[in-house]
Design a protein around this motif. Sequence first.
Motif, mmCIF file in Angstrom:
data_model
loop_
_atom_site.group_PDB
_atom_site.id
_atom_site.type_symbol
_atom_site.label_atom_id
_atom_site.label_comp_id
_atom_site.label_asym_id
_atom_site.label_seq_id
_atom_site.Cartn_x
_atom_site.Cartn_y
_atom_site.Cartn_z
ATOM 1 N N TYR A 86 29.142 48.308 49.084
ATOM 2 C CA TYR A 86 29.998 49.275 47.823
ATOM 3 C C TYR A 86 29.465 50.360 48.056
ATOM 4 O O TYR A 86 28.454 50.957 48.229
ATOM 5 N N PRO B 203 38.760 53.667 36.013
ATOM 6 C CA PRO B 203 37.287 53.353 36.134
ATOM 7 C C PRO B 203 36.603 53.256 34.326
ATOM 8 O O PRO B 203 35.767 52.573 34.379
ATOM 9 N N LEU C 67 37.830 50.047 33.122
ATOM 10 C CA LEU C 67 37.040 48.721 33.511
ATOM 11 C C LEU C 67 35.588 48.909 33.179
ATOM 12 O O LEU C 67 34.982 47.868 32.961
ATOM 13 N N GLY C 68 35.071 50.032 32.929
ATOM 14 C CA GLY C 68 33.776 50.151 32.610
ATOM 15 C C GLY C 68 33.543 49.692 31.255
ATOM 16 O O GLY C 68 32.521 48.703 30.764
ATOM 17 N N ARG D 51 35.651 47.264 29.832
ATOM 18 C CA ARG D 51 35.798 46.054 29.822
ATOM 19 C C ARG D 51 34.438 45.263 30.517
ATOM 20 O O ARG D 51 33.993 44.127 29.858
ATOM 21 N N THR E 98 32.678 42.252 28.162
ATOM 22 C CA THR E 98 32.505 41.081 28.721
ATOM 23 C C THR E 98 31.085 40.677 28.822
ATOM 24 O O THR E 98 30.670 39.450 28.779
ATOM 25 N N LEU F 84 33.318 44.588 50.889
ATOM 26 C CA LEU F 84 34.203 45.791 50.435
ATOM 27 C C LEU F 84 34.566 46.301 52.105
ATOM 28 O O LEU F 84 33.631 46.953 52.890
ATOM 29 N N VAL G 123 46.433 46.038 34.139
ATOM 30 C CA VAL G 123 45.222 45.911 34.845
ATOM 31 C C VAL G 123 44.486 45.132 33.884
ATOM 32 O O VAL G 123 43.710 44.019 34.089
ATOM 33 N N ASN G 124 44.637 45.442 32.507
ATOM 34 C CA ASN G 124 43.556 44.896 31.497
ATOM 35 C C ASN G 124 44.038 43.470 31.285
ATOM 36 O O ASN G 124 43.143 42.428 31.048
ATOM 37 N N LEU H 50 42.815 41.472 33.852
ATOM 38 C CA LEU H 50 41.583 41.290 33.558
ATOM 39 C C LEU H 50 41.148 40.050 32.605
ATOM 40 O O LEU H 50 40.233 39.326 32.796
ATOM 41 N N SER H 51 41.819 40.327 31.303
ATOM 42 C CA SER H 51 41.431 39.498 30.400
ATOM 43 C C SER H 51 41.731 38.088 30.806
ATOM 44 O O SER H 51 40.878 37.019 30.365
ATOM 45 N N ALA I 34 38.517 37.151 33.083
ATOM 46 C CA ALA I 34 37.435 37.851 32.401
ATOM 47 C C ALA I 34 36.045 37.138 33.109
ATOM 48 O O ALA I 34 35.050 38.030 33.643
ATOM 49 N N GLY J 228 32.138 50.371 35.511
ATOM 50 C CA GLY J 228 33.421 50.498 36.073
ATOM 51 C C GLY J 228 33.700 50.783 37.229
ATOM 52 O O GLY J 228 34.782 49.877 37.648
ATOM 53 N N LEU K 100 33.320 47.460 39.340
ATOM 54 C CA LEU K 100 34.409 46.500 39.170
ATOM 55 C C LEU K 100 35.663 46.832 39.874
ATOM 56 O O LEU K 100 36.313 46.163 40.402
ATOM 57 N N LEU K 101 35.833 48.065 39.733
ATOM 58 C CA LEU K 101 37.114 48.953 40.631
ATOM 59 C C LEU K 101 36.838 48.412 42.105
ATOM 60 O O LEU K 101 37.840 48.100 42.828
ATOM 61 N N GLN K 102 35.678 48.707 42.645
ATOM 62 C CA GLN K 102 35.450 48.269 43.875
ATOM 63 C C GLN K 102 35.609 46.789 44.147
ATOM 64 O O GLN K 102 36.219 46.472 45.453
ATOM 65 N N ALA K 103 35.230 46.203 43.169
ATOM 66 C CA ALA K 103 35.213 44.622 43.528
ATOM 67 C C ALA K 103 36.811 44.210 43.595
ATOM 68 O O ALA K 103 37.245 43.326 44.265
ATOM 69 N N ILE K 104 37.612 44.815 42.719
ATOM 70 C CA ILE K 104 39.027 44.676 42.545
ATOM 71 C C ILE K 104 39.690 45.060 44.151
ATOM 72 O O ILE K 104 40.253 44.358 44.808
ATOM 73 N N ILE K 105 39.119 46.298 44.489
ATOM 74 C CA ILE K 105 39.556 46.673 45.927
ATOM 75 C C ILE K 105 39.327 45.760 46.857
ATOM 76 O O ILE K 105 40.048 45.325 47.822
ATOM 77 N N PHE L 232 47.315 53.280 45.950
ATOM 78 C CA PHE L 232 46.925 54.352 45.166
ATOM 79 C C PHE L 232 47.531 55.725 45.788
ATOM 80 O O PHE L 232 48.262 56.555 45.381
#
Lengths: 481, 87
Positions: free
Chosen positions: A147, A209, A212-213, A215, A219, A251, B3-4, B7-8, B11, B37, B40-45, B56
């Motif tokens: 990553y 970002p 998500l941050g 979130r 969590t 990734l 997206v939220n 995610l929920s 979670a 953040g 997580l974004l990269q994990a989704i990607i 995007f």
Amino acid sequence: MIRDGGSYRDPSGSVYRHGDRILRSLSAEAHAAYLKVEANPAVIQSRARGDLIDGRILKRGEWPTGAEEFGPAALVEHPALPCITYPYEWPFEALRAAALAHLDLHLNLLDGGMTLTDASAYNIQFTGSNPVFIDALSVRAFTEGEYWLGHDQFLRQFLNPLMLEAVCGVSYAALYRGDLEGLTSHDLARLLPIKSWFRPSVLAAVVLPARLGQRAVETTRVTAGNGSGAAPGSAEADTAATTAGRARRPLPKAAYGNMLKHLRRVIERLQVARPTTGWSNYALDNSYVADGRQTKEAFVRDFAGMLRPRQLLDVGCNDGAYTRLALEAGAGSVIGLDTDRASLDRAFLAARQSKVNFLPLYADIANPSPSQGWRGQERSDLKSRLKADAVIALAVTHHMAIGRNLPLDEVIDDLIGLAPAGIIEFVPKSDPMVQIMLRGREDIFPRYDLAQFRSHIVQRAQIVREASVPGSERVLFQYQR
Amino acid sequence: MRVNQYLSGTASVSVVTFFMVTGALAPAHAYLDPGSGTMLLQAIIAAVGGGAAIVFTKFARIKSYFQKDSAKPDAERDQSNRDPGKH
């Protein structure tokens, strides 16, 4: 050898100053890695282009005395840069250029199977207006599936400040100077108007970002409170993370590259929504300057030609018109200081285009960036970094003495203190610019006149020559101390 | 936000992914906090095989195609408006 106050994060090596020389210590592990990095074709190419700073491993016999005390396995010498500057001093266009240079270097390194460990804006420096990446130890081999660990740092230190200024028309300088790590996505998302969230660039690069941050933090708290027993940051959480780390989803390298390219495109397309300021067209439409312009130009040209200063400082540089003259006449390189961001951007872009050795900086001479950060030494104060051989301060003193109520003798003292030789312009009270400043306020400057001005200079330096500016009552002084 | 909502619903997956990612740092360069953040974004990607970055990118281009942008000195953008077939 003195360790640089900002060089403490990376345990594999540190930067030291030894007189004018810049040396980097390497641990045994870092030395082995560095040898491989140096031989990589992408690294060689980036160095040849000037995008990545040069470095030469010193032989034992070349080590300065006392170097052994620091216990390095190897020492690398880098070329010394004329002036270290920080992102909060860079005008918008300079930070943009630095961001693009960072991404371009990273993309080039990825092609060669290398990557960057972090994305600190402080790792970019300028030679003239050309950005160069200076942290040789940030370059390392890329591991397939990894990553981008510097993503958050890149957003904080490059994209978010740029986005703030572009979307809101508010300078990032004060925020950035206040928090050396830059601006978080969370804070920026709260500052941006909601309607801007609908822009794809804002949504993808800021809002997502940030959300998500948030979130992740929420969590994590819930998980910790639900009896898992692993508080965030605790040893248990670390162990769980390390264990889980073995099974993370990789990734794809193409996706990694696309993230960088996406940010590149977003940054490249930013346009600043900036209100017109009083100074942005100052050089363009100031009629009284036009009258005396030739005299001023000749004075500056003769001065630069006579002294041929290696490093010239232009206080109140505006869009750099006099800087260009000084460079043509023989100045080696120029650092310009001003507070008008539109003018600074114009100056920076013009310098980039004409490839002259000029870096305009956002700096208020009445409030220069202080020494700050860890132990107050991580980022040094602006004045200690400006090692100028000469200074020009045209149409500046009245802003300081009258605009800011600074005592005239201290103003002169401060300017003369910047360099052993220079030009200082006296602007009298009768001048239309001063009249505008005094409009609607009491004149509390009875001792602001030419005689006082001259005597303050004479007390500190020798007046080499002086010239009246035709069409005005302004006077130019050249001093030598 | 979509997206939220996504995610929920997932979670626990997010949390696991977050720890997976942040825990996977090689010790040699662990001095940098990667930030939750962006990880997580990269994990989704990563989860969608790099598709998100492309989405995007494309979305931005489609948007800029439809945007009537008066302030447009950018030659590249002019070209993208003239020649949308390339995208």
